[in-house]
Scaffold this motif. Sequence first.
Motif, PDB file in Angstrom:
ATOM      1  N   GLN A 133      29.261  35.353  31.977  1.00  0.00           N
ATOM      2  CA  GLN A 133      30.039  36.218  32.850  1.00  0.00           C
ATOM      3  C   GLN A 133      29.105  37.116  33.662  1.00  0.00           C
ATOM      4  O   GLN A 133      28.103  37.617  33.138  1.00  0.00           O
ATOM      5  N   THR A 359      35.318  41.326  34.741  1.00  0.00           N
ATOM      6  CA  THR A 359      35.243  39.878  34.877  1.00  0.00           C
ATOM      7  C   THR A 359      36.139  39.206  33.849  1.00  0.00           C
ATOM      8  O   THR A 359      36.391  39.744  32.770  1.00  0.00           O
ATOM      9  N   ASN A 382      37.619  31.692  37.089  1.00  0.00           N
ATOM     10  CA  ASN A 382      37.107  33.014  36.736  1.00  0.00           C
ATOM     11  C   ASN A 382      37.354  33.987  37.876  1.00  0.00           C
ATOM     12  O   ASN A 382      37.685  33.590  39.001  1.00  0.00           O
TER      13      ASN A 382
END
Length: 715
Positions: A133, A359, A382
């Motif tokens: 991430q 995130t 994402n």
Amino acid sequence: MSFQTSFKFSRIGLAVVAALASSTSFAEEVIADSNAVIDTNIERITVTGRSFNDYNVGSSSGAMRGDIDILDTPQSVTVIPDFVTDEQLATNLGEVLVNDSSVTGGSEKWNRQVFNIRGFELSSGSGFLINGQQQWSHYVQPIETLQQVEVLKGPSSMLYGQSGPGGLINMVSKKPTAETMFDFGFDTDEHGSTRFQIDAGGSLNESETIRYRTVLVKQDTQYWREYQDGSNQERDRWLGYLNLEFDITDDLLLSVKYDHTQDKTGIDTGGWLDSSGDLIGGSDIIWDQPWAFTDNTITNMGADLTYHISDSWQVKAGYNDQQFNRQRLDSSPQYSETAMTDGYTIKPFDRYDDWQHKTGYVDFTGNFYTGDVEHQLLVGANMLDYYYGQLKDSYVSEGGDNFIPVTPGTPIDRPDLDYNNDSTKYESEYKHYGFYVQDLVTITDEWQVLAGVRYDEQKKDGDGNNSYAVSPKFGVIYSPAANGSIYVNYSKSFTPQGIVNDPNDINDKMNLDPEYGEQYEIGTKWELFDGSLLLTGAVFDITVSNVTVTEDLSTPVGDDTQITTQSGEQRHKGFEMGAQGQISDKWFMTSSMMYLDAEYIRPESDGLNGMTPVDAPEWSANIWTRYEMTDDLALNFGAIYVGERFASTDNTITKDSYVRFDMGAAYTMDVMGSDVSVRMNVKNLFDVDYLAGGSYKDVTVGEGRHVSLSLEAKF
């Protein structure tokens, strides 16, 4: 939107203990209610005693968004395990990344570190990952919480969205352990710096369905360079880290993470070079004022959930909330080549920055067959929610300017500045979404094909410059033997740009398209000596298009005197080689080298056409070895070579090449049933003068011979 701040913890240890206690109580109730048992399908990593030969890591989690064998990854990847960096007594990410010659350091001013991969600078916002991430990395990343660091080379936008063409740094966190462990570490150096570490893990219940890992660090650093009042730059850092794992059901695993960093240091923006490339005022002078500092407070809170649908299919989702607050009281020295004779000026300000980086991701992975053809499928999405706010109070003299004259050797009193007294406020935010599909197809034992594509959308408030991109990736792997592979790949990156913001530019307020990077790479990987030694090699060619170019107009149009276009390119090509693992029963090594040919391709009228970027050496190499004299005594030897680099974009100022040699020795003994290790390392053994990363205005001056001592006890 109101300006947001976050609460600063003053007792890291209490925070970790409190979080551990409360989370444990909650998890025990969840497990009791669900009558959960240990599931053999759930991935569990148990860390036991590390052996001397743990130099070679067989898989990378970041390159393919999953633990895929390096031989099955059609991309150049370097994995640096913590075993190696512990041997080197590394204290920051820069000291970890010297183990990969494709990574070169840049400026280290303002208590942050800048890196280049294959000659391209990594962005603080999109060049660094924590467990896959994006991480806002505008500070010195803590390495005590990391199991390994992965250097993913070449464009990686297909999996991670906006990112640079050189590659990414993926930092993999230490995982909870089922077995009880407790490590205590202490290290110091000749300047009186100290660092205390505690690394503990284990199970919190008899069934081992609740596991933890916690790290505590207290560091006080004394640096060798001096302010002009004779004092040295200092750093004070606290770190707390906690990772809890819960086996919620037979097939459901929850991981909860928390870390908190407080890091305050004096400012050293680096040395200044004159037009001949020599240091102005010598190697140890700090141009910043002794009252200047930067104070960082960073908190990460996140969770990952893994659900095993079947033996072949799983869903994994995660979220991380990063809060980063910084106060920077900066004297802001202004470069002057005649500073020692004519003095120089400073431009003080007090600034508060608030970054919020949220995130999240969802990955659906599985293995299946179509006939005799095996597929490893990844479908995912994402997101990134970014916010930045700033308050700033700048010095203004009675005459109305922002400058204070300084005579070298005579410090200036701290001006009366306080960002809280300033009503000005700046804010910026954007949201980023991406969707991706990737399939690794095993056609036969010898042939594999990787194909993937991603769609990205970034929405930025304020200037209305929204960006959209499609990023493909394609690779082919040929395995002529079970222990080797040859691959080719094509990949693409994109980096969103802003708008032209200059009233004297004929294209003022024009939205800029993203920069696109395209890479063609061919490489090979071989495991020798029953898999104990990994050899790699790669040839790459990367071209970046849509590079922004600003030129003076030959004939002004009204008040417009210049024009900004995206007619530029940047091309980097070269090759790499690496070796990592065991050479003989007692000898282990990790090494790499890179050749790089990097240049700007711009209109002939632009002064940078044909120039080489700053900190892009033609040749670089490194080696670190361990030789076991006995079962208890081991010796280390290392060397780092960095070729000549340019310190100015017009290539008129250069930094000489250098070789730095390092040595170390460690002795392990049994003390009351516990393993105790004592280590001494010497960096820059031959006391070589050298310049590391940075331009002629902020170059990092290499330290001379440096001795470190450490003690580690494992209970």
